[in-house]
Design an enzyme around this catalytic site. Sequence first.
Site, PDB file in Angstrom:
ATOM      1  N   GLY A 250      30.809  23.304 -42.907  1.00  0.00           N
ATOM      2  CA  GLY A 250      32.185  24.295 -42.306  1.00  0.00           C
ATOM      3  C   GLY A 250      33.598  23.528 -42.292  1.00  0.00           C
ATOM      4  N   GLY A 251      33.502  22.845 -43.342  1.00  0.00           N
ATOM      5  CA  GLY A 251      34.690  21.883 -43.311  1.00  0.00           C
ATOM      6  C   GLY A 251      36.121  22.666 -43.664  1.00  0.00           C
ATOM      7  CG  ASP A 275      34.086  26.944 -44.622  1.00  0.00           C
ATOM      8  OD1 ASP A 275      33.957  28.267 -44.493  1.00  0.00           O
ATOM      9  OD2 ASP A 275      34.467  26.019 -43.913  1.00  0.00           O
ATOM     10  CG  HIS A 316      35.157  24.893 -30.743  1.00  0.00           C
ATOM     11  ND1 HIS A 316      36.544  24.768 -30.210  1.00  0.00           N
ATOM     12  CD2 HIS A 316      35.435  25.370 -32.112  1.00  0.00           C
ATOM     13  CE1 HIS A 316      37.241  24.987 -31.353  1.00  0.00           C
ATOM     14  NE2 HIS A 316      36.644  25.423 -32.523  1.00  0.00           N
TER      15      HIS A 316
HETATM   16  C1  LIG Z   1      37.548  26.646 -36.627  1.00  0.00           C
HETATM   17  S1  LIG Z   1      37.078  26.396 -38.399  1.00  0.00           S
HETATM   18  C2  LIG Z   1      36.967  24.796 -38.532  1.00  0.00           C
HETATM   19  C3  LIG Z   1      36.998  24.034 -40.143  1.00  0.00           C
HETATM   20  C4  LIG Z   1      37.156  22.286 -40.113  1.00  0.00           C
HETATM   21  N1  LIG Z   1      35.859  21.822 -39.744  1.00  0.00           N
HETATM   22  C5  LIG Z   1      38.121  21.825 -39.039  1.00  0.00           C
HETATM   23  O1  LIG Z   1      37.786  21.177 -38.289  1.00  0.00           O
HETATM   24  O2  LIG Z   1      39.377  22.216 -39.619  1.00  0.00           O
HETATM   25  C6  LIG Z   1      35.585  26.994 -38.659  1.00  0.00           C
HETATM   26  C7  LIG Z   1      34.984  26.845 -39.812  1.00  0.00           C
HETATM   27  O3  LIG Z   1      33.805  27.460 -39.998  1.00  0.00           O
HETATM   28  C8  LIG Z   1      33.644  28.130 -41.228  1.00  0.00           C
HETATM   29  N2  LIG Z   1      32.512  29.237 -40.954  1.00  0.00           N
HETATM   30  C9  LIG Z   1      32.251  30.288 -40.317  1.00  0.00           C
HETATM   31  N3  LIG Z   1      31.228  30.596 -40.253  1.00  0.00           N
HETATM   32  C10 LIG Z   1      30.238  29.959 -41.247  1.00  0.00           C
HETATM   33  C11 LIG Z   1      29.015  30.095 -41.912  1.00  0.00           C
HETATM   34  N4  LIG Z   1      28.200  30.997 -41.428  1.00  0.00           N
HETATM   35  N5  LIG Z   1      28.710  29.107 -42.737  1.00  0.00           N
HETATM   36  C12 LIG Z   1      29.839  28.117 -43.172  1.00  0.00           C
HETATM   37  N6  LIG Z   1      30.991  27.983 -42.558  1.00  0.00           N
HETATM   38  C13 LIG Z   1      31.241  29.022 -41.687  1.00  0.00           C
HETATM   39  C14 LIG Z   1      34.832  28.839 -41.436  1.00  0.00           C
HETATM   40  O4  LIG Z   1      35.111  29.572 -42.562  1.00  0.00           O
HETATM   41  C15 LIG Z   1      35.988  27.950 -40.818  1.00  0.00           C
HETATM   42  O5  LIG Z   1      36.235  26.994 -42.093  1.00  0.00           O
END
Ligand SMILES: C[S@@+](CC[C@H](N)C(=O)[O-])C[C@H]1O[C@@H](n2cnc3c(N)ncnc32)[C@H](O)[C@@H]1O
Length: 408
Positions: A250-251, A275, A316
């Site tokens: 989820g980067g 992601d 979170h």
């Molecule tokens: C708050 S952001 C954090 C992004 C990054 N890790 C950072 O710290 O900047 C949450 C991330 O989770 C990803 N996300 C949400 N649901 C997801 C899923 N089911 N599988 C993979 N990634 C997901 C979103 O696309 C987003 O990039």
Amino acid sequence: MESTHNVDPLYPSREEVLPLLEQVHIKGLSLDLSNSKSRKDLMETTRALSLALETPMEAIVRMAWAEKSLMPLVYTAMNLNLFAKMNENGASPKSYEKLAEMTDSDPILLGRILKHLAAMSFVNETGPGVFANTRLSQSMLHPDYSSAIPFLETTLSKSFNALPKFLVDTKYRNCTDPMKSAFQAGHNTSLSAFEWSSTTPGQLELLTTYMAGYNRTLTRWMDKDCYPVEQNLYIDLSKEPDAVLLVDVGGGTGHDIVDFHKQYSGLSGRLILQDRPDVIASVTNLPNKIEKMPHDFFTEQPIKGARAYYLHFILHDWPDSACLDILQNLKPALKKGYSKILINDHVVPAQNAHYSTTGLDIMMMSLFASMERTEEHWRGLIEKAGLKIVAIWTYERGTESLIEIEVP
Ligand SMILES: C[S@@+](CC[C@H](N)C(=O)[O-])C[C@H]1O[C@@H](n2cnc3c(N)ncnc32)[C@H](O)[C@@H]1O
């Protein structure tokens, strides 16, 4: 005539103010601006002093009119490209009439906007009706900072505004259903915040650029002299040619893993960014070393036996049941005694948490029906997932800790 205010128990008292003044003096004498702990400590004490000097109505006016109107005005100024215009011609101070001409706006309107920005110390009023940028307004010309404003002003503020009625409607229960949060009420949608950001034009980019800027400007675990990356992750890295050093789960668009690579460019081992497919598809110009991989973290982790699986601001976003699901999908990939999960999230202190932590908790409540967690809560959650916390690394008050996890 002597004021009666000094005997009103709701008014500031010398008993409250003087010790804080003393502390400001002491902390000021030992201030080390290169040390963010020292700087933030003084900042918190001066804030406490300033609040202690305020009467209740002054506090209400500050919160309800002065601060509440600031963000919409900063956003408007950015839409007008005002801060860039203020920098033109050698950044010399400019009258509001001149700035109105430069931004094609009404001078009376712009003058009023600038007056409030100046009153809130966002810009400087160097003479009557004459304005110049401050360090803060100047920062709005840098994408690391400016990207926060449209995201917070569009996605977030509608959710915050919808919160009081949402809490009445849900009878003051702690909501844990991401499909039913103040976000849906504020945006009049049945989509989750992530679905909405993927399907609403421009929103995905706002979210990812905001996250990138936020992260780059704070002390992080990967910074020098924070988490011992070489000792804890690298020394025992498998010698296999395809060994994976770090998977950023989820980067987002990869700002963290790119910065990790810059910081530790000499380290071998694969680096993988994961992601949602639409986010991964939007990622361009990653260094060759970083591999992109669409992956839904609610399905089994396909990269097995990596040295570290890194989750920054992921758990979170989700209530406990979903966090357990994410961890259960990650667990089969972990190699006992070798792999680690690195959770990079706030750990809410048992007492006197910083407002950036508590405010983020309310943001999570409003957007995702999720939360920031205390150490006790983290320990319970990780244990329930059948994993163990081996260490919690905390660097700075009000920012994320690194929770290091292994298979027990
Ligand atoms: C708050 S952001 C954090 C992004 C990054 N890790 C950072 O710290 O900047 C949450 C991330 O989770 C990803 N996300 C949400 N649901 C997801 C899923 N089911 N599988 C993979 N990634 C997901 C979103 O696309 C987003 O990039």
